[in-house]
Design a protein around this motif. Structure first.
Motif, PDB file in Angstrom:
ATOM      1  N   ASN A   1     -63.643 106.600  51.359  1.00  0.00           N
ATOM      2  CA  ASN A   1     -62.828 107.577  52.106  1.00  0.00           C
ATOM      3  C   ASN A   1     -61.546 107.966  51.348  1.00  0.00           C
ATOM      4  O   ASN A   1     -60.578 108.435  51.946  1.00  0.00           O
ATOM      5  CB  ASN A   1     -62.478 107.013  53.493  1.00  0.00           C
ATOM      6  CG  ASN A   1     -61.853 105.619  53.406  1.00  0.00           C
ATOM      7  OD1 ASN A   1     -61.629 105.116  52.306  1.00  0.00           O
ATOM      8  ND2 ASN A   1     -61.560 105.003  54.541  1.00  0.00           N
ATOM      9  N   SER A   2     -61.544 107.787  50.013  1.00  0.00           N
ATOM     10  CA  SER A   2     -60.300 108.018  49.251  1.00  0.00           C
ATOM     11  C   SER A   2     -59.806 109.466  49.329  1.00  0.00           C
ATOM     12  O   SER A   2     -58.617 109.734  49.139  1.00  0.00           O
ATOM     13  CB  SER A   2     -60.470 107.604  47.793  1.00  0.00           C
ATOM     14  OG  SER A   2     -61.415 108.441  47.169  1.00  0.00           O
ATOM     15  N   ASP A   3     -60.700 110.399  49.615  1.00  0.00           N
ATOM     16  CA  ASP A   3     -60.272 111.804  49.685  1.00  0.00           C
ATOM     17  C   ASP A   3     -59.441 112.096  50.934  1.00  0.00           C
ATOM     18  O   ASP A   3     -58.869 113.179  51.078  1.00  0.00           O
ATOM     19  CB  ASP A   3     -61.497 112.733  49.654  1.00  0.00           C
ATOM     20  CG  ASP A   3     -62.418 112.474  50.834  1.00  0.00           C
ATOM     21  OD1 ASP A   3     -62.571 111.294  51.223  1.00  0.00           O
ATOM     22  OD2 ASP A   3     -62.956 113.450  51.399  1.00  0.00           O
ATOM     23  N   LYS A   4     -59.327 111.127  51.837  1.00  0.00           N
ATOM     24  CA  LYS A   4     -58.577 111.349  53.094  1.00  0.00           C
ATOM     25  C   LYS A   4     -57.092 110.991  52.942  1.00  0.00           C
ATOM     26  O   LYS A   4     -56.334 111.080  53.905  1.00  0.00           O
ATOM     27  CB  LYS A   4     -59.153 110.490  54.231  1.00  0.00           C
ATOM     28  CG  LYS A   4     -60.651 110.633  54.450  1.00  0.00           C
ATOM     29  CD  LYS A   4     -60.905 111.508  55.663  1.00  0.00           C
ATOM     30  CE  LYS A   4     -62.354 111.814  55.960  1.00  0.00           C
ATOM     31  NZ  LYS A   4     -63.287 111.901  54.873  1.00  0.00           N
ATOM     32  N   ALA A   5     -56.678 110.552  51.776  1.00  0.00           N
ATOM     33  CA  ALA A   5     -55.265 110.161  51.595  1.00  0.00           C
ATOM     34  C   ALA A   5     -54.731 110.661  50.263  1.00  0.00           C
ATOM     35  O   ALA A   5     -55.500 110.960  49.346  1.00  0.00           O
ATOM     36  CB  ALA A   5     -55.146 108.637  51.666  1.00  0.00           C
ATOM     37  N   ILE A   6     -53.429 110.743  50.197  1.00  0.00           N
ATOM     38  CA  ILE A   6     -52.742 111.060  48.941  1.00  0.00           C
ATOM     39  C   ILE A   6     -52.442 109.729  48.262  1.00  0.00           C
ATOM     40  O   ILE A   6     -51.978 108.787  48.910  1.00  0.00           O
ATOM     41  CB  ILE A   6     -51.401 111.768  49.240  1.00  0.00           C
ATOM     42  CG1 ILE A   6     -51.620 113.075  49.989  1.00  0.00           C
ATOM     43  CG2 ILE A   6     -50.586 112.003  47.972  1.00  0.00           C
ATOM     44  CD1 ILE A   6     -52.366 114.120  49.229  1.00  0.00           C
ATOM     45  N   PHE A   7     -52.693 109.626  46.965  1.00  0.00           N
ATOM     46  CA  PHE A   7     -52.377 108.390  46.243  1.00  0.00           C
ATOM     47  C   PHE A   7     -50.988 108.499  45.609  1.00  0.00           C
ATOM     48  O   PHE A   7     -50.553 109.588  45.233  1.00  0.00           O
ATOM     49  CB  PHE A   7     -53.463 108.091  45.207  1.00  0.00           C
ATOM     50  CG  PHE A   7     -54.665 107.436  45.851  1.00  0.00           C
ATOM     51  CD1 PHE A   7     -54.852 106.067  45.778  1.00  0.00           C
ATOM     52  CD2 PHE A   7     -55.565 108.196  46.590  1.00  0.00           C
ATOM     53  CE1 PHE A   7     -55.926 105.456  46.407  1.00  0.00           C
ATOM     54  CE2 PHE A   7     -56.649 107.604  47.226  1.00  0.00           C
ATOM     55  CZ  PHE A   7     -56.841 106.230  47.141  1.00  0.00           C
TER      56      PHE A   7
END
Ligand code: KIV
Ligand code: ZN
Length: 522
Positions: free
Chosen positions: A202-208
């Motif tokens: 689900n990494s595309d759901k947050a800003i890194f």
């Protein structure tokens, strides 16, 4: 849910998260008063910072108060508060942010084997549970939640990915992987971001986000590498202030992205012309001098000394300058005004230098300018900046220096007759010492008794010439806490007295705003 980075039509925008008021203030001796923090917050907002981390509300009532005040006052930026993975921390943080137009709770927990075993004394599964419960609790308060894996760069990658996935599932909108101990290298950090973003479903759901410390002098290089690896938020501080060797310096990150846009095709919302002013303000309120050869904001950053360089510069400035001094707000040193200049011209000059003082502060600064112009042949921009910064820092002080007379020279003992204003009471004492500075400090100690230890005494000249103003820094420590005060005056001894008194005022505020017995005027 909108996020500053997502909201931009340009996908290559990098969000600037400034932590000068939190990680920067954790720097030993860099503590700021509430008024100083508000001054810095106003300027960060003007600079175009996207998120201002205003403090750690659970840490002390003073921290809580400053986060609430910054939250109430800031107009454009999101205001963030820090919280550990505990209900109490998160609820207190939410309370402090209640009046913010845009609020973010930044919650964190350590994830590296060494931190989990020795610092937290927790099993990894317990840490994972806390990631979920802390982010969930924060999301019940606000829509914008940042989760940080403290000591992220020394965390096992499988465990880091599980934590990140759990945090995003619980509602984290920003994921920060800090290089807490300044251990990583650019190649490694870039690869870490690529790997985590690739492996976490689900990494595309947050800003890194990157957050780098400078223990090996790699904080800025690592931050830029993290951006190349896919991070779109950079956590940084003005002048690189921060724990130990400090954090990544905002001015360096911003100007690297601007100057090398060909190699680093990202942009920020920062108005670079305000970087020098921000550097000077943070240096003044923390009393941390900026290293002369510091990139972007150091006094020598645009100075050309050797004949060959000067010759090249005269022919074409591109020979030795990769960016112009004006692009970061440096104006050529100029003679500003003399003793006949009026209040109107003084106000206009201050506006040009970026200061907008209230009527009382303006009058006080003008009086000091008149006094300075009487004593100093040429008054330069730097003199005015030192004078006004000094005025801002001392405006709310309990103790003020009123008068000083010193006997110095080869025939000891040297002595100082000092008059202070302590909460409106005028008090005088004469003391001797091993040299005039020691005598002054002894007189202060007699008038305002305290147990603080002198840790640092440092003098430097604001401009050139024997009539230059001296800028003195004094660091005092008490009960494991240290504070730094600063004073400026053409007379080094007066500047020394002001610097010591300024540090003492900060100690009084640190003790919790109550005026202790020992500080009563005698
Ligand atoms: O350096 C660090 O890990 C931190 C966290 C609290 C984000 O400052
Ligand atoms: Zn940090």
């Amino acid at each position: 849910m909108t996020h500053p980075a997502n909201g931009s039509t340009n996908s290559e925008r990098v969000v600037i998260f400034d932590t000068t008021l939190r990680d920067g203030e954790q720097s030993p001796g860099a503590s700021m008063t509430l008024e100083e923090k508000l001054e810095v917050a106003d300027l960060l907002d003007l600079l175009g910072v996207d998120i201002i981390e205003a403090g750690f509300p659970i840490a002390s009532p003073g921290d809580f108060e400053s986060v609430s005040e910054v939250a109430r006052r800031v107009k454009n930026a999101t205001v963030a508060g820090l919280a550990r993975a505990s209900e109490k921390d998160i609820d207190r943080c939410a309370e402090a942010l209640r009046e913010a137009k845009r609020a973010r709770i930044h919650t964190f927990i350590s994830t590296s084997p060494v931190h989990m075993k020795y610092k937290l004394q927790m099993e990894p599964e317990r840490v994972l549970e806390l990631v979920a419960s802390s982010v969930t609790r924060a999301r019940n308060h606000v829509a914008d939640v940042e989760w940080s894996a403290e000591d992220g760069t020394r965390t096992e990658i499988d465990f880091l990915c599980r934590c990140v996935e759990t945090a995003i599932k619980a509602g984290a909108t920003t994921i920060n992987i800090p290089d807490t101990v300044g251990y990583t290298t650019p190649t490694e950090y870039e690869a870490l971001f690529r790997m985590v973003r690739e492996r976490v479903p689900n990494s595309d759901k947050a800003i890194f986000s990157v957050h780098c410390h400078d223990d090996l002098g790699l904080a800025v290089a690592n931050s830029l590498a993290g951006v190349r690896g896919g991070a779109r938020q950079v956590e940084c501080t003005i002048n690189g202030l921060g724990e130990r060797a400090g954090n990544a310096a905002m001015e360096e990150v911003v100007m690297a992205l601007k100057t090398r846009h060909d190699a680093l095709p990202y942009h920020t919302n920062i108005d670079a012309k305000l970087l020098t002013r921000a550097s000077k303000l943070v240096s003044a309120v923390t009393s941390f001098p900026v290293q002369y050869n510091k990139a972007i904001v150091g006094r020598n950053a645009f100075a050309h000394e050797s004949g060959i360089h000067q010759d090249g510069m005269l022919k074409n400035t591109h020979t030795y300058e990769i960016m112009t001094p004006e692009s970061v707000g440096v104006s050529k040193t100029s003679l500003v005004m003399g003793k006949h200049s009026g209040r109107h011209a003084f106000r206009e000059k201050l506006k040009e230098l970026g200061y907008d003082l209230g009527e009382n502060a303006l009058q006080d600064a003008f009086n000091r300018f008149k006094d300075l112009a009487d004593r100093k042949k040429f008054v330069y921009d730097e003199d005015l900046i030192a004078l006004v910064d000094d005025e801002i820092v001392t405006a709310h002080d309990h103790i003020k220096v009123l008068a000083l007379m010193v006997m110095a020279g080869t025939q000891g003992p040297q002595s100082a007759a000092l008059t202070l204003d302590i909460d409106g009471d005028k008090v005088t004492h004469q003391a001797t010492g091993n040299g005039p500075v020691d005598a002054i400090f002894n007189a202060i100690k007699a008038l305002a008794p305290h147990e603080a230890t002198l840790e640092l005494y440092q003098v430097h000249a604001v401009t050139e010439g024997t009539d230059a103003q001296a800028e003195v820094s004094v660091r005092l420590s008490e009960d494991g806490k240290s504070v730094t005060g600063r004073g400026a005056d053409p007379d080094t001894l007066v500047a020394s007295a002001r610097a010591y008194v300024s540090a003492l005022n900060k100690l009084i505020l640190k003790r919790g705003r109550a005026k202790p017995e020992a500080m009563q005027a005698v």
